[in-house]
Scaffold this motif. Structure first.
Motif, PDB file in Angstrom:
ATOM      1  N   MET A   1      -8.187   3.846   0.494  1.00 33.13           N
ATOM      2  CA  MET A   1      -8.150   3.883   1.955  1.00 33.13           C
ATOM      3  C   MET A   1      -6.745   3.543   2.462  1.00 33.13           C
ATOM      4  SD  MET A   1      -9.583   4.652   4.641  1.00 33.13           S
ATOM      5  CE  MET A   1     -11.180   4.448   5.284  1.00 33.13           C
ATOM      6  N   HIS A   2      -6.085   2.602   1.801  1.00 36.74           N
ATOM      7  CA  HIS A   2      -4.734   2.218   2.213  1.00 36.74           C
ATOM      8  C   HIS A   2      -3.793   3.426   2.164  1.00 36.74           C
ATOM      9  CE1 HIS A   2      -1.775  -0.754   3.224  1.00 36.74           C
ATOM     10  NE2 HIS A   2      -1.057  -0.500   2.161  1.00 36.74           N
ATOM     11  N   GLU A   3      -3.926   4.223   1.087  1.00 41.73           N
ATOM     12  CA  GLU A   3      -3.097   5.423   0.952  1.00 41.73           C
ATOM     13  C   GLU A   3      -3.381   6.397   2.091  1.00 41.73           C
ATOM     14  OE1 GLU A   3      -2.869   9.139  -2.054  1.00 41.73           O
ATOM     15  OE2 GLU A   3      -2.799   7.174  -2.986  1.00 41.73           O
ATOM     16  N   ARG A   4      -4.648   6.538   2.468  1.00 41.47           N
ATOM     17  CA  ARG A   4      -5.045   7.456   3.541  1.00 41.47           C
ATOM     18  C   ARG A   4      -4.392   7.045   4.864  1.00 41.47           C
ATOM     19  NH1 ARG A   4      -8.716  11.778   4.977  1.00 41.47           N
ATOM     20  NH2 ARG A   4      -8.361  11.867   7.186  1.00 41.47           N
ATOM     21  N   ILE A   5      -4.360   5.752   5.132  1.00 41.19           N
ATOM     22  CA  ILE A   5      -3.743   5.256   6.366  1.00 41.19           C
ATOM     23  C   ILE A   5      -2.259   5.611   6.385  1.00 41.19           C
ATOM     24  CG2 ILE A   5      -3.125   3.165   7.654  1.00 41.19           C
ATOM     25  CD1 ILE A   5      -5.849   2.000   6.622  1.00 41.19           C
ATOM     26  N   LYS A   6      -1.571   5.407   5.268  1.00 41.93           N
ATOM     27  CA  LYS A   6      -0.145   5.753   5.211  1.00 41.93           C
ATOM     28  C   LYS A   6       0.057   7.245   5.421  1.00 41.93           C
ATOM     29  CE  LYS A   6       0.282   3.705   1.326  1.00 41.93           C
ATOM     30  NZ  LYS A   6       0.311   2.827   0.210  1.00 41.93           N
ATOM     31  N   LEU A   7      -0.792   8.050   4.794  1.00 37.11           N
ATOM     32  CA  LEU A   7      -0.673   9.497   4.952  1.00 37.11           C
ATOM     33  C   LEU A   7      -0.897   9.908   6.401  1.00 37.11           C
ATOM     34  CD1 LEU A   7      -2.505  10.841   1.770  1.00 37.11           C
ATOM     35  CD2 LEU A   7      -0.061  10.954   2.260  1.00 37.11           C
ATOM     36  N   ASP A   8      -1.897   9.319   7.048  1.00 35.09           N
ATOM     37  CA  ASP A   8      -2.181   9.666   8.444  1.00 35.09           C
ATOM     38  C   ASP A   8      -1.004   9.322   9.349  1.00 35.09           C
ATOM     39  OD1 ASP A   8      -4.683  10.554   7.703  1.00 35.09           O
ATOM     40  OD2 ASP A   8      -5.754   8.796   8.459  1.00 35.09           O
ATOM     41  N   HIS A   9      -0.431   8.139   9.155  1.00 33.27           N
ATOM     42  CA  HIS A   9       0.718   7.735   9.969  1.00 33.27           C
ATOM     43  C   HIS A   9       1.904   8.661   9.733  1.00 33.27           C
ATOM     44  CE1 HIS A   9      -0.651   4.014  11.817  1.00 33.27           C
ATOM     45  NE2 HIS A   9      -1.250   3.719  10.681  1.00 33.27           N
ATOM     46  N   ALA A  10       2.188   8.925   8.476  1.00 36.40           N
ATOM     47  CA  ALA A  10       3.322   9.791   8.147  1.00 36.40           C
ATOM     48  C   ALA A  10       3.098  11.197   8.673  1.00 36.40           C
ATOM     49  CB  ALA A  10       3.545   9.808   6.629  1.00 36.40           C
ATOM     50  N   GLU A  11       1.892  11.726   8.505  1.00 38.61           N
ATOM     51  CA  GLU A  11       1.597  13.076   9.003  1.00 38.61           C
ATOM     52  C   GLU A  11       1.829  13.163  10.509  1.00 38.61           C
ATOM     53  OE1 GLU A  11      -2.154  16.146   9.544  1.00 38.61           O
ATOM     54  OE2 GLU A  11      -2.308  14.584   8.030  1.00 38.61           O
ATOM     55  N   MET A  36       8.798  -0.182  -1.006  1.00 38.53           N
ATOM     56  CA  MET A  36       8.379  -0.181  -2.414  1.00 38.53           C
ATOM     57  C   MET A  36       6.929   0.293  -2.558  1.00 38.53           C
ATOM     58  SD  MET A  36      10.858  -0.666  -4.331  1.00 38.53           S
ATOM     59  CE  MET A  36       9.913  -0.727  -5.833  1.00 38.53           C
ATOM     60  N   THR A  37       6.065  -0.122  -1.647  1.00 39.57           N
ATOM     61  CA  THR A  37       4.663   0.316  -1.695  1.00 39.57           C
ATOM     62  C   THR A  37       4.584   1.823  -1.537  1.00 39.57           C
ATOM     63  OG1 THR A  37       3.871  -1.789  -0.816  1.00 39.57           O
ATOM     64  CG2 THR A  37       2.405   0.113  -0.589  1.00 39.57           C
ATOM     65  N   LEU A  38       5.335   2.347  -0.595  1.00 38.76           N
ATOM     66  CA  LEU A  38       5.331   3.791  -0.376  1.00 38.76           C
ATOM     67  C   LEU A  38       5.844   4.528  -1.612  1.00 38.76           C
ATOM     68  CD1 LEU A  38       5.541   5.772   2.627  1.00 38.76           C
ATOM     69  CD2 LEU A  38       7.387   6.297   1.070  1.00 38.76           C
ATOM     70  N   TYR A  39       6.949   4.072  -2.159  1.00 38.46           N
ATOM     71  CA  TYR A  39       7.507   4.730  -3.339  1.00 38.46           C
ATOM     72  C   TYR A  39       6.622   4.548  -4.577  1.00 38.46           C
ATOM     73  CZ  TYR A  39      11.712   6.320  -1.048  1.00 38.46           C
ATOM     74  OH  TYR A  39      12.587   6.983  -0.216  1.00 38.46           O
ATOM     75  N   ASN A  40       5.939   3.416  -4.672  1.00 37.07           N
ATOM     76  CA  ASN A  40       5.006   3.221  -5.793  1.00 37.07           C
ATOM     77  C   ASN A  40       3.839   4.204  -5.722  1.00 37.07           C
ATOM     78  OD1 ASN A  40       6.408   1.181  -7.101  1.00 37.07           O
ATOM     79  ND2 ASN A  40       5.347  -0.452  -5.994  1.00 37.07           N
ATOM     80  N   HIS A  41       3.398   4.535  -4.506  1.00 38.75           N
ATOM     81  CA  HIS A  41       2.278   5.468  -4.332  1.00 38.75           C
ATOM     82  C   HIS A  41       2.715   6.927  -4.443  1.00 38.75           C
ATOM     83  CE1 HIS A  41      -1.076   2.878  -3.506  1.00 38.75           C
ATOM     84  NE2 HIS A  41      -0.422   2.236  -2.561  1.00 38.75           N
ATOM     85  N   PHE A  42       3.903   7.243  -3.939  1.00 37.67           N
ATOM     86  CA  PHE A  42       4.278   8.651  -3.809  1.00 37.67           C
ATOM     87  C   PHE A  42       5.536   9.048  -4.567  1.00 37.67           C
ATOM     88  CE2 PHE A  42       2.014   7.373   0.070  1.00 37.67           C
ATOM     89  CZ  PHE A  42       0.886   8.158  -0.091  1.00 37.67           C
ATOM     90  N   GLY A  43       6.422   8.132  -4.833  1.00 43.48           N
ATOM     91  CA  GLY A  43       7.618   8.441  -5.613  1.00 43.48           C
ATOM     92  C   GLY A  43       8.809   8.907  -4.810  1.00 43.48           C
ATOM     93  N   SER A  44       8.578   9.714  -3.783  1.00 42.76           N
ATOM     94  CA  SER A  44       9.677  10.218  -2.956  1.00 42.76           C
ATOM     95  C   SER A  44       9.116  10.727  -1.634  1.00 42.76           C
ATOM     96  CB  SER A  44      10.404  11.376  -3.664  1.00 42.76           C
ATOM     97  OG  SER A  44       9.569  12.515  -3.735  1.00 42.76           O
ATOM     98  N   LYS A  45       9.997  10.934  -0.696  1.00 43.20           N
ATOM     99  CA  LYS A  45       9.590  11.481   0.597  1.00 43.20           C
ATOM    100  C   LYS A  45       8.995  12.874   0.411  1.00 43.20           C
ATOM    101  CE  LYS A  45      11.383  12.621   5.202  1.00 43.20           C
ATOM    102  NZ  LYS A  45      12.578  12.665   6.069  1.00 43.20           N
TER     103      LYS A  45
END
Length: 175
Positions: A1-11, A36-45
């Motif tokens: 769910m945490h990843e989904r929240i980040k994706l929604d905000h970024a989108e 770091m959390t973002l890069y740990n989940h996704f690796g890059s923009k």
């Protein structure tokens, strides 16, 4: 769910402002996570953008499918009309054009993964139309109308574009 929240905000940020205009610092600030959390989940923009596009395609297809019922599937015209009206309703809430094409415009020459994801999405839409009973040629015609309506709705009032789209589909698919 945490990843989904980040994706929604970024989108949301990318859709409103563009991909290059929004930096990672803005994304992490809005999502209230560390870099770091973002890069740990996704690796890059760029990998984040691909995940956002994945999520958006799923949400969009689910949205279209939610409009399809037995009545909508009684004829090709009714199916095309239902898809078109659902799409136009989607545009009314997402009036900034096609996020996929925007990604390709901004990254087309510099990131093949994003370009491939966009191309896959457009082919997926053709496949979706074919699964609804349209021939290859009919699916292409429907896609052209939907894509054209999306572009035109950025400069002409959405309701007018919707009316003309439905009339064009009637001419194409009513026999």
């Amino acid at each position: 769910m945490h990843e989904r929240i980040k994706l929604d905000h970024a989108e949301s940020l990318f859709y409103q402002h563009g991909f290059h205009a929004v930096g990672i610092k803005k994304v992490v600030s809005q999502a209230n996570v560390s870099i770091m959390t973002l890069y740990n989940h996704f690796g890059s923009k760029e990998k984040l953008i691909v995940k956002i596009l994945d999520q958006r395609e799923i949400r969009y297809l689910d949205y279209l499918k939610s409009y399809l019922n037995d009545e909508a599937k009684r004829s090709k015209y009714k199916t095309a009309r239902t898809i078109a009206l659902a799409h136009m309703n989607w545009l009314k809430g997402n009036s900034n054009g096609c996020l996929f094409l925007r990604a390709k415009e901004e990254y087309g020459q510099i990131n093949q993964d994003i370009t491939n994801r966009v191309d896959t999405h457009k082919r997926s839409m053709l496949s979706f139309y074919k699964r609804l009973g349209f021939s290859e040629q009919e699916a292409m015609r429907l896609a052209i109308q939907i894509e054209g309506a999306t572009a035109l709705a950025e400069t002409i009032e959405v309701q007018r574009v919707e009316e003309e789209l439905v009339e064009t589909l009637r001419l194409l698919f009513s026999k």
